[in-house]
Scaffold this motif. Structure first.
Motif, short mmCIF file in Angstrom:
data_model
loop_
_atom_site.label_atom_id
_atom_site.label_comp_id
_atom_site.label_asym_id
_atom_site.label_seq_id
_atom_site.Cartn_x
_atom_site.Cartn_y
_atom_site.Cartn_z
N ALA A 181 0.81 -1.21 0.00
CA ALA A 181 0.00 0.00 0.00
C ALA A 181 0.85 1.27 0.00
CB ALA A 181 -0.93 0.00 1.21
N ASN A 182 2.12 1.16 0.37
CA ASN A 182 3.00 2.34 0.34
C ASN A 182 3.24 2.84 -1.08
OD1 ASN A 182 3.37 2.12 3.14
ND2 ASN A 182 5.15 0.79 2.90
N VAL A 183 3.15 1.96 -2.05
CA VAL A 183 3.41 2.32 -3.45
C VAL A 183 2.19 2.98 -4.09
CG1 VAL A 183 4.03 1.38 -5.73
CG2 VAL A 183 5.07 0.43 -3.64
N SER A 184 1.01 2.65 -3.60
CA SER A 184 -0.23 3.05 -4.26
C SER A 184 -0.47 4.56 -4.34
CB SER A 184 -1.42 2.36 -3.59
OG SER A 184 -1.29 0.95 -3.70
N PRO A 185 -0.09 5.37 -3.34
CA PRO A 185 -0.34 6.81 -3.48
C PRO A 185 0.31 7.41 -4.73
CG PRO A 185 0.08 6.30 -1.19
CD PRO A 185 0.36 5.04 -1.96
N LEU A 186 1.52 7.00 -5.07
CA LEU A 186 2.16 7.48 -6.29
C LEU A 186 1.38 7.02 -7.52
CD1 LEU A 186 4.47 8.72 -7.97
CD2 LEU A 186 5.69 6.52 -7.71
N VAL A 187 0.97 5.76 -7.54
CA VAL A 187 0.24 5.22 -8.68
C VAL A 187 -1.08 5.96 -8.86
CG1 VAL A 187 -0.89 3.15 -9.59
CG2 VAL A 187 1.33 2.96 -8.46
N VAL A 188 -1.77 6.21 -7.75
CA VAL A 188 -3.05 6.91 -7.82
C VAL A 188 -2.87 8.34 -8.32
CG1 VAL A 188 -4.97 7.79 -6.43
CG2 VAL A 188 -4.18 5.44 -6.12
N TRP A 189 -1.83 9.02 -7.83
CA TRP A 189 -1.59 10.39 -8.30
C TRP A 189 -1.26 10.40 -9.79
CZ3 TRP A 189 2.34 13.21 -10.55
CH2 TRP A 189 2.12 14.60 -10.60
N LEU A 190 -0.40 9.47 -10.23
CA LEU A 190 -0.08 9.39 -11.65
C LEU A 190 -1.31 9.05 -12.48
CD1 LEU A 190 3.34 7.50 -11.53
CD2 LEU A 190 2.99 9.89 -12.20
N GLY A 191 -2.25 8.33 -11.89
CA GLY A 191 -3.46 7.96 -12.59
C GLY A 191 -4.56 9.00 -12.52
N SER A 192 -4.31 10.11 -11.86
CA SER A 192 -5.32 11.14 -11.69
C SER A 192 -5.11 12.27 -12.69
CB SER A 192 -5.25 11.72 -10.27
OG SER A 192 -4.12 12.57 -10.12
N ALA A 193 -6.11 13.14 -12.80
CA ALA A 193 -5.99 14.31 -13.68
C ALA A 193 -4.93 15.28 -13.16
CB ALA A 193 -7.35 15.01 -13.79
N GLU A 194 -4.60 15.19 -11.88
CA GLU A 194 -3.62 16.10 -11.29
C GLU A 194 -2.21 15.92 -11.86
OE1 GLU A 194 -3.56 16.37 -7.08
OE2 GLU A 194 -5.71 16.70 -6.90
#
Length: 302
Positions: A230-243
């Protein structure tokens, strides 16, 4: 649910366990509707089961989110098509693709069989290609119809693909190939509103449980499990977002609380004599280039 992916539709391959599961859950927590893809195989690639994908989808729904499942083999064209088409049927769109599915068959190079080489290259590298091709074709059609996407792709490489890893020639080659694929996809798909990046994660999964068997702690207060996927997921989610608009063709390492932007192959020191080299002169020139360049980082396990 609400967050930086509110309203987006996200497809995560290999999302039944490990990193993929963590990504799917965090995307859902951040407001995304999630397609959970997993063929449900064993660590060596054998067997099939819909249970891992269905369990993660049920977990998302239980938390108030929306999820659908696709259990086809993404390293086959029909399986890749099924995954993308599931997003379009269930939610009417696709905004983010996370290519995560894979497995390992580790062996020293001289003992590595052709079947073991082909199997790992097929799932990791061919699987990334087929998913990118299918999703990319959809986004291209959308752009040409005047509906410019804000699409994102997050590919999954590895430190083994960046530096090499002893006993993992097949895995290292596949993960290095994913870097090259990422660079090409970023260049080709940018005109259609698609940003493509890659991550090189380090986390405890079924593929790495032997290497990361022990809980890792950080000083200062409560223990921090640095190998939690789960430590890796915040980066993945941000890269996957419009941001993440404007960030494309990049490779990031993620481990514990550490993020690192990787600096890949660049033109380094050079020597140009303006004419063909004589073989007897090449040695001195090469050693001069080596003295002017930083030493390479060693392969893992060397």
């Amino acid at each position: 649910m609400g967050g930086i992916c509110e309203g987006r539709v996200v497809l995560v391959t290999g999302a039944g366990r490990g990193l993929g599961r963590a990504h799917a859950l965090e995307f859902a927590r951040q407001g995304a509707r999630v397609v959970v893809n997993d063929v449900g195989v064993e660590p060596d690639g054998s067997g099939r089961s819909a249970a891992p994908a269905e369990d993660v989808a049920a977990e998302i729904r239980a938390a108030g989110g929306e999820a659908a499942t696709a259990t086809g083999d993404i390293a086959a064209a029909d399986g890749a098509a099924e995954a993308v088409d599931t997003a379009l049927r269930a939610f009417g769109r696709l905004d983010t693709l996370v290519n995560n599915a894979g497995f390992v068959r580790d062996r020293m190079l001289v003992n590595l069989s052709e079947e073991e080489w082909d199997a790992v290259l097929r799932v990791h590298l061919k699987g990334h290609f087929l998913m990118l091709r299918r999703a990319g074709a959809h986004w291209r059609a959308e752009a040409k119809a005047g509906r410019m996407p804000a699409a994102r792709v997050v590919n999954t490489s590895s430190g083994a693909g960046l530096l090499g890893s002893v006993g993992q020639a097949n895995y290292s080659a596949a993960k290095a190939g994913i870097i090259g694929l990422t660079l090409v996809a970023a260049a080709e798909l940018g005109r259609y509103g698609v940003a493509v990046n890659a991550i090189a994660p380090a986390a405890r999964t079924r593929m790495t449980e032997r290497a990361f068997a022990e809980r890792m702690a950080r000083p200062g207060g409560a223990a921090f499990d640095a190998m939690d996927p789960a430590n890796v997921s915040p980066l993945v989610v941000w890269l996957g977002s419009a941001e993440s608009e404007g960030v494309t063709g990049r490779v990031f390492e993620a481990e514990g609380g550490r993020l690192c932007l990787m600096d890949g192959f660049r033109h380094g020191p050079s020597a140009d004599r303006g004419a063909r080299w004589d073989p007897a002169d090449v040695g001195a020139a090469v050693h001069g280039l080596l003295r002017a360049a930083p030493a390479p980082e060693p392969a893992y396990g060397s």
